[in-house]
Design a protein around this motif. Structure first.
Motif, PDB file in Angstrom:
ATOM      1  N   VAL A   1       0.865  -1.176   0.000  1.00  8.42           N
ATOM      2  CA  VAL A   1       0.000   0.000   0.000  1.00  8.42           C
ATOM      3  C   VAL A   1       0.903   1.228   0.000  1.00  8.42           C
ATOM      4  N   ARG A   2       0.477   2.247  -0.721  1.00  7.98           N
ATOM      5  CA  ARG A   2       1.183   3.530  -0.769  1.00  7.98           C
ATOM      6  C   ARG A   2       0.151   4.634  -0.599  1.00  7.98           C
ATOM      7  N   ARG A   3       0.479   5.648   0.201  1.00  7.40           N
ATOM      8  CA  ARG A   3      -0.443   6.757   0.439  1.00  7.40           C
ATOM      9  C   ARG A   3       0.058   8.008  -0.277  1.00  7.40           C
ATOM     10  N   TYR A   4      -0.894   8.721  -0.909  1.00  7.36           N
ATOM     11  CA  TYR A   4      -0.601   9.969  -1.621  1.00  7.36           C
ATOM     12  C   TYR A   4      -1.715  10.937  -1.300  1.00  7.36           C
ATOM     13  N   GLY A   5      -1.437  11.933  -0.481  1.00  6.92           N
ATOM     14  CA  GLY A   5      -2.452  12.915  -0.117  1.00  6.92           C
ATOM     15  C   GLY A   5      -3.629  12.238   0.559  1.00  6.92           C
ATOM     16  N   SER A   6      -4.830  12.468   0.041  1.00  6.16           N
ATOM     17  CA  SER A   6      -6.037  11.909   0.663  1.00  6.16           C
ATOM     18  C   SER A   6      -6.333  10.488   0.187  1.00  6.16           C
ATOM     19  N   GLY A   7      -5.538   9.959  -0.741  1.00  3.75           N
ATOM     20  CA  GLY A   7      -5.795   8.630  -1.285  1.00  3.75           C
ATOM     21  C   GLY A   7      -4.722   7.626  -0.909  1.00  3.75           C
ATOM     22  N   ALA A   8      -5.087   6.364  -0.986  1.00  9.16           N
ATOM     23  CA  ALA A   8      -4.154   5.275  -0.759  1.00  9.16           C
ATOM     24  C   ALA A   8      -4.307   4.280  -1.913  1.00  9.16           C
ATOM     25  N   LEU A   9      -3.189   3.796  -2.425  1.00  6.01           N
ATOM     26  CA  LEU A   9      -3.175   2.816  -3.505  1.00  6.01           C
ATOM     27  C   LEU A   9      -2.840   1.456  -2.915  1.00  6.01           C
ATOM     28  N   TRP A  10      -3.757   0.515  -3.084  1.00  7.88           N
ATOM     29  CA  TRP A  10      -3.601  -0.841  -2.575  1.00  7.88           C
ATOM     30  C   TRP A  10      -3.308  -1.760  -3.753  1.00  7.88           C
ATOM     31  N   TYR A  11      -2.181  -2.475  -3.686  1.00 11.51           N
ATOM     32  CA  TYR A  11      -1.761  -3.372  -4.754  1.00 11.51           C
ATOM     33  C   TYR A  11      -2.017  -4.815  -4.332  1.00 11.51           C
ATOM     34  N   GLY A  12      -2.609  -5.581  -5.233  1.00 13.77           N
ATOM     35  CA  GLY A  12      -2.869  -6.993  -4.970  1.00 13.77           C
ATOM     36  C   GLY A  12      -2.582  -7.820  -6.196  1.00 13.77           C
ATOM     37  N   ARG A  13      -2.573  -9.145  -6.012  1.00 11.73           N
ATOM     38  CA  ARG A  13      -2.254 -10.066  -7.109  1.00 11.73           C
ATOM     39  C   ARG A  13      -3.201 -11.251  -7.075  1.00 11.73           C
ATOM     40  N   ARG A  14      -3.555 -11.704  -8.270  1.00 11.58           N
ATOM     41  CA  ARG A  14      -4.284 -12.975  -8.393  1.00 11.58           C
ATOM     42  C   ARG A  14      -3.223 -14.064  -8.460  1.00 11.58           C
ATOM     43  N   PRO A  15      -3.184 -14.964  -7.482  1.00 12.02           N
ATOM     44  CA  PRO A  15      -2.135 -16.007  -7.476  1.00 12.02           C
ATOM     45  C   PRO A  15      -2.222 -16.898  -8.705  1.00 12.02           C
TER      46      PRO A  15
END
Length: 185
Positions: free
Chosen positions: A171-185
């Motif tokens: 997860v990475r936060r930028y200002g008021s938003g957060a980017l959540w990274y996931g993967r399909r195994p």
């Protein structure tokens, strides 16, 4: 209206329009640049099929096309936003498959020529996590093994929990938003 531009690739530096009055909250150039830098280590965009859910202006999917993705499907229910995505793609010389329907209908119906290698989802912050989780769960059979998903949520929200079968990456936060990274195994 915020100034939005494509950060890199064949359309790098070019401006795109943002739909007026559609409640669109475009991902900032800084966050998009950071997102695609992170994605560079996770997924090969060259020739990839990309799915842009809650597409708004189309900035995320257009960025992926500019950086070498072969195809992108943009899902947006607002008619004005869907027209803006088509106009942006035409102005940039990029080909866009725009589906003017709700993400709920799309994920429960014809998801196009799957499989997708990358899914980008920037839903309204007020969309309940369990609704978005159900939509992503419906997509699992239509994704390449190892496909990457990026979900933008409010940085003030509770921790995003990926539905099965996805695995959390970072997860990475930028200002008021957060980017959540996931993967399909």
């Amino acid at each position: 209206m915020p100034l939005v531009r494509i950060v890199a690739g064949s359309a790098g530096g070019r401006r795109i329009a943002v739909p007026a009055g559609a409640g669109t909250r475009p991902t900032s150039d800084r966050a998009r640049e950071a997102m695609f830098s992170t994605l560079a280590g996770l997924v090969d965009l060259d020739g990839a099929r990309v799915l842009d859910l809650y597409a708004g202006s189309g900035a995320l999917g257009l960025e992926a096309l500019s950086r070498g993705a072969a195809a992108a499907v943009f899902v947006e229910s607002d008619p004005g936003a869907a027209r803006t995505i088509k106009a942006n793609a035409a102005a940039l010389g990029l080909r866009a498959d725009v589906r003017r329907e709700s993400v709920q209908c799309f994920t429960g119906g014809d998801v196009g020529a799957a499989p997708y290698r990358l899914v980008l989802a920037d839903p309204p912050y007020e969309l309940p996590a369990e609704v978005l989780g159900g939509q992503l769960d419906s997509l699992a059979p239509h994704l390449e093994p190892g496909a990457i998903l990026v979900v933008e949520r409010s940085a003030r929200d509770a921790v995003w929990v990926w539905p099965a079968p996805y695995e959390a990456l970072r997860v990475r936060r930028y200002g008021s938003g957060a980017l959540w990274y996931g993967r399909r195994p």
